[in-house]
Motif scaffolding. Structure first.
Motif, short mmCIF file in Angstrom:
data_model
loop_
_atom_site.label_atom_id
_atom_site.label_comp_id
_atom_site.label_asym_id
_atom_site.label_seq_id
_atom_site.Cartn_x
_atom_site.Cartn_y
_atom_site.Cartn_z
N PRO A 15 0.65 -1.28 -0.16
CA PRO A 15 -0.20 0.15 -0.03
C PRO A 15 0.73 0.72 0.21
N ALA A 16 2.18 1.10 0.32
CA ALA A 16 2.93 2.28 0.13
C ALA A 16 4.12 2.23 -0.61
N PRO A 17 5.06 2.92 -1.23
CA PRO A 17 6.25 2.95 -1.47
C PRO A 17 7.69 2.52 -0.46
N GLY A 18 9.05 2.12 -1.10
CA GLY A 18 10.23 1.61 -0.34
C GLY A 18 9.89 0.53 0.15
N GLY A 19 9.78 -0.56 -0.57
CA GLY A 19 10.26 -2.02 -0.39
C GLY A 19 10.52 -1.69 0.76
N ARG A 20 11.74 -2.40 1.07
CA ARG A 20 12.43 -2.79 2.54
C ARG A 20 12.68 -1.96 3.22
N ALA A 21 12.95 -0.70 2.58
CA ALA A 21 13.58 0.75 3.71
C ALA A 21 12.05 2.00 3.28
N ARG A 22 11.41 1.44 4.17
CA ARG A 22 9.51 2.15 4.38
C ARG A 22 9.86 2.15 5.80
N SER A 23 8.57 3.89 5.85
CA SER A 23 8.00 3.36 7.78
C SER A 23 7.05 3.14 7.54
N LEU A 24 6.33 2.15 8.96
CA LEU A 24 5.52 1.57 9.14
C LEU A 24 3.97 2.45 9.27
N PRO A 25 2.73 2.11 8.80
CA PRO A 25 1.81 2.85 9.33
C PRO A 25 2.15 3.68 10.75
N PRO A 26 1.29 4.74 10.30
CA PRO A 26 1.42 5.42 11.82
C PRO A 26 0.65 4.54 13.03
N ASP A 27 0.69 5.00 14.23
CA ASP A 27 1.03 3.58 15.37
C ASP A 27 0.04 5.01 16.13
N GLU A 28 -0.59 4.79 16.93
CA GLU A 28 -1.33 5.85 17.91
C GLU A 28 -0.26 5.78 18.95
N ALA A 29 0.18 4.60 18.73
CA ALA A 29 0.94 4.55 20.70
C ALA A 29 2.03 5.29 20.74
N GLY A 30 2.67 6.21 19.03
CA GLY A 30 3.52 7.02 18.77
C GLY A 30 4.36 7.12 18.04
N PRO A 31 5.42 7.98 17.62
CA PRO A 31 6.34 8.34 16.46
C PRO A 31 5.43 7.21 15.36
N PRO A 32 6.35 7.18 13.70
CA PRO A 32 6.20 6.39 13.55
C PRO A 32 7.69 5.50 13.08
N LEU A 33 7.52 4.10 13.27
CA LEU A 33 8.41 3.17 13.29
C LEU A 33 8.50 3.05 11.52
N ASP A 34 10.17 3.15 11.42
CA ASP A 34 10.29 2.13 9.97
C ASP A 34 11.01 0.91 10.24
N ASN A 35 11.19 0.42 9.02
CA ASN A 35 11.16 -1.67 9.45
C ASN A 35 11.91 -1.65 9.60
N GLY A 36 12.90 -0.68 9.79
CA GLY A 36 14.32 -1.91 9.95
C GLY A 36 15.14 0.00 10.03
N GLN A 37 16.25 -0.12 10.90
CA GLN A 37 16.97 0.61 11.08
C GLN A 37 18.29 0.96 9.82
N HIS A 38 18.20 1.98 9.18
CA HIS A 38 18.84 2.10 7.17
C HIS A 38 20.26 3.36 7.91
N ILE A 39 20.79 3.41 7.22
CA ILE A 39 22.11 4.20 6.73
C ILE A 39 22.80 4.96 6.08
N LEU A 40 23.52 6.07 6.05
CA LEU A 40 24.25 5.64 4.27
C LEU A 40 25.30 6.39 4.98
N ILE A 41 26.28 6.47 4.04
CA ILE A 41 27.58 7.18 3.79
C ILE A 41 27.60 7.47 2.78
#
Length: 439
Positions: A34-60
């Motif tokens: 339902p949303a773009p990004g594949g394996r590097a995306r944010s999860l749907p908003p949750d009333e419990a708090g700020p949005p989570l990503d589906n994993g921690q990613h970094i760039l160099i």
């Protein structure tokens, strides 16, 4: 103007679509999620708090194609990332800190100022790096990273090389391809000023690339369908077709930018040899344990010492990045050994990570697990001699994805490079063979 379909709106598919659209082609983008990004995306908003990503990613800093793509969308690097020279230190401040400057000199300076290492440990790792550089960062295809480092002092191997390997390749050093590792090391530490810089996202992942890229595609006339599986087919005139709900639509070219297994399923009846190569890839999981705690880390990313009972390699402070104060992300790359324990493997991994962070990150207190996210097929296992599928499948049919043949492991940069290279290959092909229709 050719009519082109891109199946998949992950980082590779979006990169390919933007490059093709920039040349004036008529784009349709299909995404099963339902949303773009594949394996590097944010999860749907949750009333419990700020949005989570589906994993921690970094760039160099060496991720030049990704940074160029973001700049082409008008995105300000400073608003997206916290950029700083590479720092690989634990929560007590022990480790490597590279100052600004030429990477070869700054890396040597950092090693020689790693006071917790003996002189023999320092000269061991510097000697190995010098040898790799003199050989052009090339080695036998059959070597693992562990074999590449045979004879290196134990401390820098365990505290620097092995964690870097599993972070970059998501494959344990005992199994990982030394050739691919050396390519990443060359680009990151020895390719130019700023190449080793860490770029830690200040925004949810979807805001870094997927959402702006999709908005740009739509604004420039691309047709986008989300939440629908697109099926590849063949028209009587030889063109490739894509079908969602209604009748199949014919295209002058199609880019398959879906995961390898989905691409293999789509192509099993058309190109079984290519499908077999994609299907044969093995995968490594990544587990991200999101924690809540009081306190803060001395740096937004700190190293954790991994062991048989301590799974995580890195810990990220989201409060220090301006994302969510009190939230921390512990990353377990190459988590297969924990998941192999069966149904309780993920829970055991989370419990062990919680205890590990409590022991190794003294500034934090009142720790609790907020959420555990598992990507069972996060990346392909980057092993020696791995055969990866080619980008070109047939006339008018190409693939894009970080799993395709190339020098990089499964990273964001690998995905973006693949998408842009596929676009260039397809554009060259379209320049040689006139499309069936113009618009």
């Amino acid at each position: 103007m050719a009519r082109i379909a891109v199946i998949g709106a992950g980082w590779a598919g979006l990169s390919a679509a933007l490059a093709l659209q920039a040349e004036g082609h008529d784009l349709s983008v299909f995404e099963m999620a339902p949303a773009p990004g594949g394996r590097a995306r944010s999860l749907p908003p949750d009333e419990a708090g700020p949005p989570l990503d589906n994993g921690q990613h970094i760039l160099i800093g060496a991720y030049t194609e990704t940074l160029d793509l973001l700049a082409s969308l008008g995105l300000a690097q400073a608003s997206l990332f916290r950029r700083s020279p590479l720092q690989l230190t634990d929560a007590a401040g022990r480790g490597l800190r590279l100052p600004k400057g030429p990477p070869q000199l700054t890396f040597a300076w950092a090693v020689l100022h790693a006071r917790h290492w003996s002189w023999s440990a320092q000269f061991s790792v510097l000697g190995f790096c010098l040898g790799w550089a003199l050989r052009g960062f090339r080695c036998r295809e059959s070597l693992t990273v562990r074999e590449l480092c045979q004879g290196m002092h134990r401390q820098p191997y365990e505290e620097l090389v092995a964690p870097l390997c599993v972070a970059a390749l998501n494959t344990p050093a005992e199994q990982a391809s030394a050739r691919v590792f050396l390519r990443v090391l060359k680009d990151a530490l020895f390719s130019g000023r700023g190449s080793a810089d860490l770029l830690l996202p200040r925004q949810p992942l979807s805001a870094v690339l997927p959402d702006p890229a999709l908005a740009a595609l739509r604004a420039r006339g691309a047709r986008v369908q989300l939440g629908r599986r697109a099926l590849l087919g063949r028209a009587p005139d030889g063109r490739w077709t894509v079908q969602t709900d209604g009748a199949p639509a014919a295209f002058d070219a199609v880019v398959l930018a879906c995961p390898a297994r989905e691409a293999a399923r789509q192509l099993a009846g058309f190109h079984p040899a290519w499908a077999a190569e994609a299907e044969a890839l093995r995968y490594e999981p990544i587990v991200t344990v999101y924690l809540r705690a009081q306190g803060q880390l001395p740096f937004p990313m700190v190293s954790l010492k991994e062991s048989a009972i301590e799974p995580a390699q890195y810990l990220f402070d989201h409060g220090a990045l301006g994302l969510a104060p009190g939230r921390f992300a512990a990353v377990i790359s190459g988590a297969g050994a924990w998941l192999d324990r069966g149904p309780d493997g993920v829970a055991a991994c989370a419990e062990a990570t919680l205890a590990q962070v409590a022991r190794q990150a003294a500034p934090l207190s009142q720790l609790r697990v907020e959420r555990v996210l598992t990507e069972k097929r996060a990346t392909f296992a980057c092993t020696p001699g791995l055969k990866r599928p080619a980008a070109r499948i047939a006339a008018g049919l190409w693939a894009a994805g970080d799993y395709l043949d190339g020098p990089y492991p499964a990273t964001l940069e690998g995905a973006v490079r693949s998408g842009r290279q596929t676009a260039r290959g397809l554009l060259a092909e379209l320049g040689e063979v006139a499309p069936h229709a113009t618009h």
